[in-house]
Design an enzyme around this catalytic site. Structure first.
Site, PDB file in Angstrom:
ATOM      1  N   CYS A 112      83.090  17.982  23.856  1.00 26.03           N
ATOM      2  CA  CYS A 112      82.111  17.263  24.710  1.00 26.03           C
ATOM      3  C   CYS A 112      80.674  17.719  24.431  1.00 26.03           C
ATOM      4  CB  CYS A 112      82.438  17.483  26.194  1.00 26.03           C
ATOM      5  SG  CYS A 112      84.013  16.819  26.711  1.00 26.03           S
ATOM      6  N   ARG A 113      80.279  18.877  24.985  1.00 23.77           N
ATOM      7  CA  ARG A 113      78.872  19.272  24.955  1.00 23.77           C
ATOM      8  C   ARG A 113      78.420  19.778  23.577  1.00 23.77           C
ATOM      9  NH1 ARG A 113      79.462  23.296  29.945  1.00 23.77           N
ATOM     10  NH2 ARG A 113      81.521  23.449  28.961  1.00 23.77           N
ATOM     11  N   SER A 114      79.143  20.689  22.960  1.00 24.56           N
ATOM     12  CA  SER A 114      78.629  21.293  21.718  1.00 24.56           C
ATOM     13  C   SER A 114      78.575  20.318  20.539  1.00 24.56           C
ATOM     14  CB  SER A 114      79.430  22.559  21.368  1.00 24.56           C
ATOM     15  OG  SER A 114      80.809  22.306  21.296  1.00 24.56           O
TER      16      SER A 114
HETATM   17  N1  6LJ Z   1      89.664  24.357  32.305  1.00 22.06           N
HETATM   18  C1  6LJ Z   1      88.834  23.779  32.830  1.00 22.06           C
HETATM   19  C2  6LJ Z   1      87.806  23.005  33.441  1.00 22.06           C
HETATM   20  C3  6LJ Z   1      87.285  23.392  34.684  1.00 22.06           C
HETATM   21  C4  6LJ Z   1      86.252  22.643  35.262  1.00 22.06           C
HETATM   22  C5  6LJ Z   1      85.730  21.545  34.591  1.00 22.06           C
HETATM   23  C6  6LJ Z   1      86.235  21.169  33.353  1.00 22.06           C
HETATM   24  C7  6LJ Z   1      87.297  21.898  32.785  1.00 22.06           C
HETATM   25  C8  6LJ Z   1      87.819  21.465  31.479  1.00 22.06           C
HETATM   26  C9  6LJ Z   1      89.181  21.242  31.274  1.00 22.06           C
HETATM   27  C10 6LJ Z   1      89.597  20.836  30.033  1.00 22.06           C
HETATM   28  N2  6LJ Z   1      90.899  20.548  29.749  1.00 22.06           N
HETATM   29  C11 6LJ Z   1      91.928  20.469  30.798  1.00 22.06           C
HETATM   30  C12 6LJ Z   1      92.605  21.787  31.012  1.00 22.06           C
HETATM   31  C13 6LJ Z   1      93.089  22.353  29.689  1.00 22.06           C
HETATM   32  N3  6LJ Z   1      94.178  23.332  29.870  1.00 22.06           N
HETATM   33  C14 6LJ Z   1      93.728  24.487  30.702  1.00 22.06           C
HETATM   34  C15 6LJ Z   1      94.824  25.556  30.797  1.00 22.06           C
HETATM   35  C16 6LJ Z   1      95.280  25.992  29.408  1.00 22.06           C
HETATM   36  C17 6LJ Z   1      95.704  24.799  28.586  1.00 22.06           C
HETATM   37  C18 6LJ Z   1      94.588  23.768  28.508  1.00 22.06           C
HETATM   38  C19 6LJ Z   1      88.648  20.677  29.000  1.00 22.06           C
HETATM   39  C20 6LJ Z   1      89.001  20.284  27.695  1.00 22.06           C
HETATM   40  C21 6LJ Z   1      88.022  20.124  26.718  1.00 22.06           C
HETATM   41  C22 6LJ Z   1      86.695  20.350  27.012  1.00 22.06           C
HETATM   42  C23 6LJ Z   1      86.315  20.752  28.275  1.00 22.06           C
HETATM   43  C24 6LJ Z   1      87.285  20.914  29.280  1.00 22.06           C
HETATM   44  N4  6LJ Z   1      86.909  21.300  30.513  1.00 22.06           N
END
Ligand code: 6LJ
Length: 196
Positions: free
Chosen positions: A18-20
């Site tokens: 997303c951001r980078s």
């Molecule tokens: N974490 C958090 C979080 C907290 C607040 C706001 C956004 C996010 C968030 C969640 C994502 N993927 C869902 C969870 C992924 N799983 C989390 C547990 C391990 C296995 C993977 C993202 C994926 C790509 C880029 C940014 C992301 N950002």
């Protein structure tokens, strides 16, 4: 091959989808328009393994298209145009040397998310991240690197409008991606000016 006055910047966020990639694309376009892109090594990476090998988020790609900012995009190009006889590098992104060659000839290259490595702390002059959790994660990783020389900073520290944090738009809307874009434009403008 390092040229005189060459510099390097690695943009980092949680997932590198997303951001980078937006910050990387915006900065690369600015450096290109300023005629100095050949003096810069520019890349982006993730603090996490969440999205390794995945292309930039489609909402970010749509935002870049709207603003006419070329973004290294979807690995599907490689799927359509090429394949391997072996499974040695299944799911690996294209080799960095190949990407550099494509870029030199103005050929769009595909980008797939990667995690920041120990090498990055030695190879890059600047590691610019988006929020406090990226910053603490990077500082934690940097402790394990003996001769790391990279300056680890929030990209938002360069914002003339003083918006220090570039928030994660993953669960957000197109407007949230637009805000990430606007912040990256302000910060990358100031960062490039400061390093020219
Ligand atoms: N974490 C958090 C979080 C907290 C607040 C706001 C956004 C996010 C968030 C969640 C994502 N993927 C869902 C969870 C992924 N799983 C989390 C547990 C391990 C296995 C993977 C993202 C994926 C790509 C880029 C940014 C992301 N950002």
């Amino acid at each position: 091959m390092a040229t005189t006055g060459s510099k390097s910047a690695l943009f980092v966020c949680l997932g590198n989808i997303c951001r980078s990639p937006i910050a990387e694309a915006v900065f690369r376009k600015m450096a290109t328009d300023a005629g100095v892109v050949d003096k810069w090594r520019i890349d982006s990476a993730a603090t996490s393994t969440y999205e390794i090998g995945n292309p930039p988020d489609h909402r970010g790609q749509a935002c870049m298209k709207k603003h006419d900012v070329p973004m290294k995009h979807v690995a599907r190009q490689w799927f359509i145009d090429s394949a391997a006889t072996s499974d040695w590098n299944t799911d690996s992104p294209p080799d960095a040397r190949g990407l550099a060659c494509l870029r030199k000839h103005g050929i769009e290259s595909s980008h797939s998310a990667r995690q920041v490595t120990k090498d990055d702390f030695m190879k890059f002059d600047y590691i610019l991240c988006m929020d406090e959790s990226n910053l603490s994660e990077l500082n934690r990783k940097a402790k394990a690197v003996k001769n790391g020389s990279a300056k680890i900073e929030l990209l938002g520290a360069y914002d003339p409008e003083k918006q220090l944090i570039i928030n994660d738009p993953y669960y957000g809307s197109d407007e949230d991606f637009e805000k990430v874009y606007e912040q990256c434009v302000r910060c990358c403008t100031a960062f490039l000016k400061m390093n020219s």
